[in-house]
Design a protein around this motif. Structure first.
Motif, PDB file in Angstrom:
ATOM      1  N   VAL A 116      -6.326  15.268  -3.994  1.00  0.00           N
ATOM      2  CA  VAL A 116      -7.413  15.537  -3.723  1.00  0.00           C
ATOM      3  C   VAL A 116      -7.626  15.575  -2.640  1.00  0.00           C
ATOM      4  CG1 VAL A 116      -9.530  15.478  -4.563  1.00  0.00           C
ATOM      5  CG2 VAL A 116      -7.837  15.467  -6.587  1.00  0.00           C
ATOM      6  N   VAL A 117      -7.956  13.778  -1.402  1.00  0.00           N
ATOM      7  CA  VAL A 117      -8.244  13.487  -1.105  1.00  0.00           C
ATOM      8  C   VAL A 117      -7.263  13.954   0.015  1.00  0.00           C
ATOM      9  CG1 VAL A 117      -8.476  10.995   0.012  1.00  0.00           C
ATOM     10  CG2 VAL A 117      -9.543  11.402  -1.824  1.00  0.00           C
ATOM     11  N   ASP A 118      -5.897  13.353   0.049  1.00  0.00           N
ATOM     12  CA  ASP A 118      -5.423  13.931   0.889  1.00  0.00           C
ATOM     13  C   ASP A 118      -5.296  15.896   1.625  1.00  0.00           C
ATOM     14  OD1 ASP A 118      -2.604  13.891   2.656  1.00  0.00           O
ATOM     15  OD2 ASP A 118      -1.477  15.468   1.889  1.00  0.00           O
ATOM     16  N   ASP A 119      -5.843  16.596   0.378  1.00  0.00           N
ATOM     17  CA  ASP A 119      -6.465  17.961   0.784  1.00  0.00           C
ATOM     18  C   ASP A 119      -7.502  17.959   1.609  1.00  0.00           C
ATOM     19  OD1 ASP A 119      -3.934  19.345  -0.498  1.00  0.00           O
ATOM     20  OD2 ASP A 119      -5.179  19.816  -2.653  1.00  0.00           O
ATOM     21  N   GLU A 120      -8.858  17.572   1.326  1.00  0.00           N
ATOM     22  CA  GLU A 120      -9.490  17.137   1.959  1.00  0.00           C
ATOM     23  C   GLU A 120      -9.698  16.788   3.555  1.00  0.00           C
ATOM     24  OE1 GLU A 120     -13.032  15.695  -1.748  1.00  0.00           O
ATOM     25  OE2 GLU A 120     -12.009  13.958   0.128  1.00  0.00           O
ATOM     26  N   THR A 121      -8.350  16.351   3.636  1.00  0.00           N
ATOM     27  CA  THR A 121      -8.034  15.861   5.052  1.00  0.00           C
ATOM     28  C   THR A 121      -7.441  15.987   5.763  1.00  0.00           C
ATOM     29  OG1 THR A 121      -8.584  13.461   4.210  1.00  0.00           O
ATOM     30  CG2 THR A 121      -8.529  13.183   6.213  1.00  0.00           C
ATOM     31  N   PRO A 122      -7.038  17.409   6.426  1.00  0.00           N
ATOM     32  CA  PRO A 122      -5.536  18.246   6.549  1.00  0.00           C
ATOM     33  C   PRO A 122      -5.207  17.211   7.879  1.00  0.00           C
ATOM     34  CG  PRO A 122      -8.001  19.346   7.596  1.00  0.00           C
ATOM     35  CD  PRO A 122      -8.782  18.499   6.147  1.00  0.00           C
ATOM     36  N   SER A 123      -6.345  16.304   9.153  1.00  0.00           N
ATOM     37  CA  SER A 123      -5.522  15.789  10.254  1.00  0.00           C
ATOM     38  C   SER A 123      -4.671  14.401   9.474  1.00  0.00           C
ATOM     39  CB  SER A 123      -6.712  15.432  10.898  1.00  0.00           C
ATOM     40  OG  SER A 123      -7.680  14.727  10.984  1.00  0.00           O
ATOM     41  N   LEU A 124      -4.576  14.285   8.501  1.00  0.00           N
ATOM     42  CA  LEU A 124      -3.763  12.436   8.081  1.00  0.00           C
ATOM     43  C   LEU A 124      -3.154  13.157   6.349  1.00  0.00           C
ATOM     44  CD1 LEU A 124      -4.324   9.905   8.328  1.00  0.00           C
ATOM     45  CD2 LEU A 124      -5.891   9.733   6.591  1.00  0.00           C
ATOM     46  N   ARG A 125      -2.016  12.811   6.936  1.00  0.00           N
ATOM     47  CA  ARG A 125      -0.994  12.441   5.396  1.00  0.00           C
ATOM     48  C   ARG A 125      -1.261  11.175   5.573  1.00  0.00           C
ATOM     49  NH1 ARG A 125       3.761  15.570   4.216  1.00  0.00           N
ATOM     50  NH2 ARG A 125       4.292  14.776   2.582  1.00  0.00           N
ATOM     51  N   ILE A 126      -1.585  11.512   3.997  1.00  0.00           N
ATOM     52  CA  ILE A 126      -1.654  10.124   2.891  1.00  0.00           C
ATOM     53  C   ILE A 126      -0.237   9.509   1.566  1.00  0.00           C
ATOM     54  CG2 ILE A 126      -3.584   8.705   1.335  1.00  0.00           C
ATOM     55  CD1 ILE A 126      -5.179  11.100   2.017  1.00  0.00           C
ATOM     56  N   LEU A 127      -0.029   9.323   1.901  1.00  0.00           N
ATOM     57  CA  LEU A 127       0.942   8.493   1.379  1.00  0.00           C
ATOM     58  C   LEU A 127       0.624   8.380   0.043  1.00  0.00           C
ATOM     59  CD1 LEU A 127       4.040   7.912   3.945  1.00  0.00           C
ATOM     60  CD2 LEU A 127       2.849   9.777   3.097  1.00  0.00           C
ATOM     61  N   HIS A 128       1.216   8.229  -1.311  1.00  0.00           N
ATOM     62  CA  HIS A 128       1.111   7.197  -2.431  1.00  0.00           C
ATOM     63  C   HIS A 128       2.576   6.851  -1.677  1.00  0.00           C
ATOM     64  CE1 HIS A 128       0.160   7.006  -6.663  1.00  0.00           C
ATOM     65  NE2 HIS A 128       0.067   6.125  -5.970  1.00  0.00           N
ATOM     66  N   GLY A 129       1.982   5.520  -2.001  1.00  0.00           N
ATOM     67  CA  GLY A 129       3.291   3.965  -1.819  1.00  0.00           C
ATOM     68  C   GLY A 129       2.865   2.962  -3.061  1.00  0.00           C
ATOM     69  N   ILE A 130       3.237   1.675  -3.011  1.00  0.00           N
ATOM     70  CA  ILE A 130       2.861   0.387  -4.390  1.00  0.00           C
ATOM     71  C   ILE A 130       3.658  -1.092  -3.822  1.00  0.00           C
ATOM     72  CG2 ILE A 130       4.513   0.735  -5.332  1.00  0.00           C
ATOM     73  CD1 ILE A 130       3.004   0.630  -7.615  1.00  0.00           C
ATOM     74  N   GLU A 131       2.583  -1.504  -3.171  1.00  0.00           N
ATOM     75  CA  GLU A 131       3.328  -3.180  -2.893  1.00  0.00           C
ATOM     76  C   GLU A 131       3.841  -3.729  -4.651  1.00  0.00           C
ATOM     77  OE1 GLU A 131       0.963  -6.343  -1.508  1.00  0.00           O
ATOM     78  OE2 GLU A 131       2.246  -7.217  -0.989  1.00  0.00           O
ATOM     79  N   MET A 132       4.564  -3.508  -4.793  1.00  0.00           N
ATOM     80  CA  MET A 132       5.832  -3.754  -5.746  1.00  0.00           C
ATOM     81  C   MET A 132       5.161  -5.628  -5.876  1.00  0.00           C
ATOM     82  SD  MET A 132       8.330  -2.916  -8.542  1.00  0.00           S
ATOM     83  CE  MET A 132       9.507  -2.956  -6.878  1.00  0.00           C
ATOM     84  N   ASN A 133       5.051  -5.679  -6.943  1.00  0.00           N
ATOM     85  CA  ASN A 133       5.333  -7.844  -6.961  1.00  0.00           C
ATOM     86  C   ASN A 133       6.830  -7.522  -7.557  1.00  0.00           C
ATOM     87  OD1 ASN A 133       3.624 -10.532  -7.487  1.00  0.00           O
ATOM     88  ND2 ASN A 133       4.174 -10.614  -9.335  1.00  0.00           N
ATOM     89  N   LEU A 134       6.881  -8.936  -7.000  1.00  0.00           N
ATOM     90  CA  LEU A 134       9.025  -8.891  -6.773  1.00  0.00           C
ATOM     91  C   LEU A 134       8.865 -10.601  -7.858  1.00  0.00           C
ATOM     92  CD1 LEU A 134      10.517  -8.020  -3.353  1.00  0.00           C
ATOM     93  CD2 LEU A 134      10.481  -7.141  -5.879  1.00  0.00           C
ATOM     94  N   SER A 135       9.572 -10.821  -8.938  1.00  0.00           N
ATOM     95  CA  SER A 135       9.046 -12.170  -9.367  1.00  0.00           C
ATOM     96  C   SER A 135       9.741 -12.735  -8.824  1.00  0.00           C
ATOM     97  CB  SER A 135      10.191 -11.897 -10.890  1.00  0.00           C
ATOM     98  OG  SER A 135      11.289 -12.217 -10.306  1.00  0.00           O
ATOM     99  N   PRO A 136       9.907 -14.434  -8.966  1.00  0.00           N
ATOM    100  CA  PRO A 136      11.090 -14.822  -7.317  1.00  0.00           C
ATOM    101  C   PRO A 136      12.753 -15.146  -7.865  1.00  0.00           C
ATOM    102  CG  PRO A 136       9.255 -15.895  -8.949  1.00  0.00           C
ATOM    103  CD  PRO A 136       9.415 -14.698  -9.792  1.00  0.00           C
ATOM    104  N   SER A 137      12.494 -14.010  -9.129  1.00  0.00           N
ATOM    105  CA  SER A 137      14.148 -13.649  -9.102  1.00  0.00           C
ATOM    106  C   SER A 137      14.343 -12.603  -8.242  1.00  0.00           C
ATOM    107  CB  SER A 137      14.397 -13.584 -10.457  1.00  0.00           C
ATOM    108  OG  SER A 137      14.037 -13.400 -11.379  1.00  0.00           O
ATOM    109  N   GLY A 138      13.836 -11.605  -8.127  1.00  0.00           N
ATOM    110  CA  GLY A 138      13.327 -10.229  -6.828  1.00  0.00           C
ATOM    111  C   GLY A 138      13.481  -9.739  -7.886  1.00  0.00           C
TER     112      GLY A 138
END
Ligand SMILES: [Zn+2]
Length: 292
Positions: A116-138
Motif C-alpha cells: 500500500v505504501v509503495d503504491d502511495e510513494t511513486p518516487s520510492l521503491r519499498i523492498l520487503h526484506g527481513i533481518e533474520m536471526n541466525l543461531s550461533p550454528s548458522g
C-alpha cells in the motif's frame, strides 16, 4: 562552544584546554577502537563525492513492526526526503523476541502494508526484506517459503557475541544457509560494550563470494560493522558489500555517511556495493542467488 547544548562555561574551558594541550589518553581499548568519528567520516566523503551523490538506497532498517520507532509510511517519507530511490524494510524475525521479532503471519501482513505504501510513494521503491536471526550454528528461524516471497533476506547473529575464540566455522555454516543474501553486521560489535567476533576473514570472505552472499557495512554509529581494517581484507576478496544504516527511526538515514566513509577508506569500489545498483539490477542479483 557554549552554543552547544549542555556545554556551559566550565566544560567549555575544559574542552579548550584539551584542544590546546591534548592529554595523553593511552591506547584506545579494543572495545572502542576502529570507529570513525563524524569528522573523519565527512573528511573521507569529501574525497569521493560520488559515493554520496550516486547512492541509491538503504538496505537495513527497522519499523514499528519490530523495534523501530517509525511506521513503514514514516520511514518511506523520510527516505524520499533523503533522496533514496529504494529502501529495504528489514524488521527482526521471530527468534529475536527482545526486539519484537515477526512471525510468518506478521510478515505476510507487513507485506500488505508495504504494498500500500509503495503504491502511495511513486518516487520510492519499498523492498520487503527481513533481518533474520541466525543461531550461533548458522541456522535461520523462519519458514523458507515465507523468505522466498521477500525481496532481500539479511541474516544476522544476535547471540553468543562475546566469545573470543575464532568463529570461522560459525560464519562458514551461516554462509551455507540457502536463504540469505546478506550477512548483517557480521562481527556483532558494539561501541564500548563488545569488540565483536573474530575469524579467519580471508576464508570467510572467499566463502561469501563463492556463495554469492554479500557482507554488510552496518553504518549505525555504535556498530560500524564491518569496520575499515576488516573491509580492507574484504576488498582483496571478490565479496559483494551491502550498506545498511540499521535505522530504528526516520531521522537516522544520514548514518549512511559512516558506511560510505568506511567503504571509501577501505578502497572498495562502488561497483562492488549493492546500494549503487539500480533497483532492477539489485533484484536480479538477489534472484540469481535464489536460482542456485
Ligand atoms: Zn541486528
Amino acid at each position: 562552544l557554549q552554543e552547544l547544548d549542555t556545554v556551559g562555561p566550565v566544560i567549555a574551558r575544559r574542552i579548550t584546554e584539551w584542544l590546546e594541550a591534548p592529554p595523553d589518553v593511552g591506547d584506545v581499548p579494543e572495545v572502542r577502537a576502529g570507529y570513525l568519528t563524524l569528522s573523519k567520516a565527512r573528511a573521507a566523503l569529501a574525497t569521493a563525492a560520488a559515493y554520496r551523490s550516486e547512492l541509491r538506497g538503504d538496505l537495513q532498517m527497522h519499523t514499528t513492526w519490530s523495534d523501530g520507532g517509525g511506521s513503514v509510511r514514516e520511514m518511506a517519507a523520510a527516505a524520499v526526503l533523503f533522496g533514496h530511490s529504494y529502501i529495504a524494510i528489514t524488521d527482526h524475525s521471530k527468534g529475536l523476541k527482545v526486539a519484537g521479532g515477526m512471525n510468518e503471519e506478521e510478515l505476510a501482513a507487513q507485506a500488505d502494508e508495504i504494498a500500500v505504501v509503495d503504491d502511495e510513494t511513486p518516487s520510492l521503491r519499498i523492498l520487503h526484506g527481513i533481518e533474520m536471526n541466525l543461531s550461533p550454528s548458522g541456522e535461520g528461524d523462519m519458514d523458507p517459503d515465507a523468505l522466498r516471497r521477500l525481496d532481500i533476506v539479511l541474516g544476522s547473529f544476535h547471540s553468543a557475541l562475546r566469545i573470543t575464540d575464532d568463529q570461522t566455522e560459525r560464519y562458514l555454516a551461516a554462509l551455507r544457509n540457502p536463504d540469505i543474501h546478506v550477512l548483517g553486521h557480521p562481527r556483532g560489535r558494539m561501541f564500548g560494550r563488545r569488540p565483536g567476533l573474530r575469524a579467519d576473514w580471508p576464508r570467510v570472505f572467499d566463502a561469501a563470494a563463492a556463495a554469492g552472499i554479500a557482507v554488510e557495512i552496518d553504518a549505525f554509529p555504535d556498530r560500524q560493522d564491518l569496520q575499515v581494517d576488516v573491509l580492507r581484507i574484504a576488498r582483496d576478496s571478490g565479496v559483494t558489500i551491502s550498506i545498511g544504516t540499521d535505522a530504528h527511526a526516520p531521522f537516522q538515514f544520514w548514518f549512511v555517511e559512516y558506511g560510505l566513509a568506511a567503504a571509501i577508506l577501505a578502497g572498495i569500489e562502488r561497483e562492488r556495493i549493492l546500494n549503487f545498483m539500480e533497483v532492477d539490477e539489485l533484484l536480479a542479483w538477489t534472484a540469481r542467488r535464489r536460482g542456485r
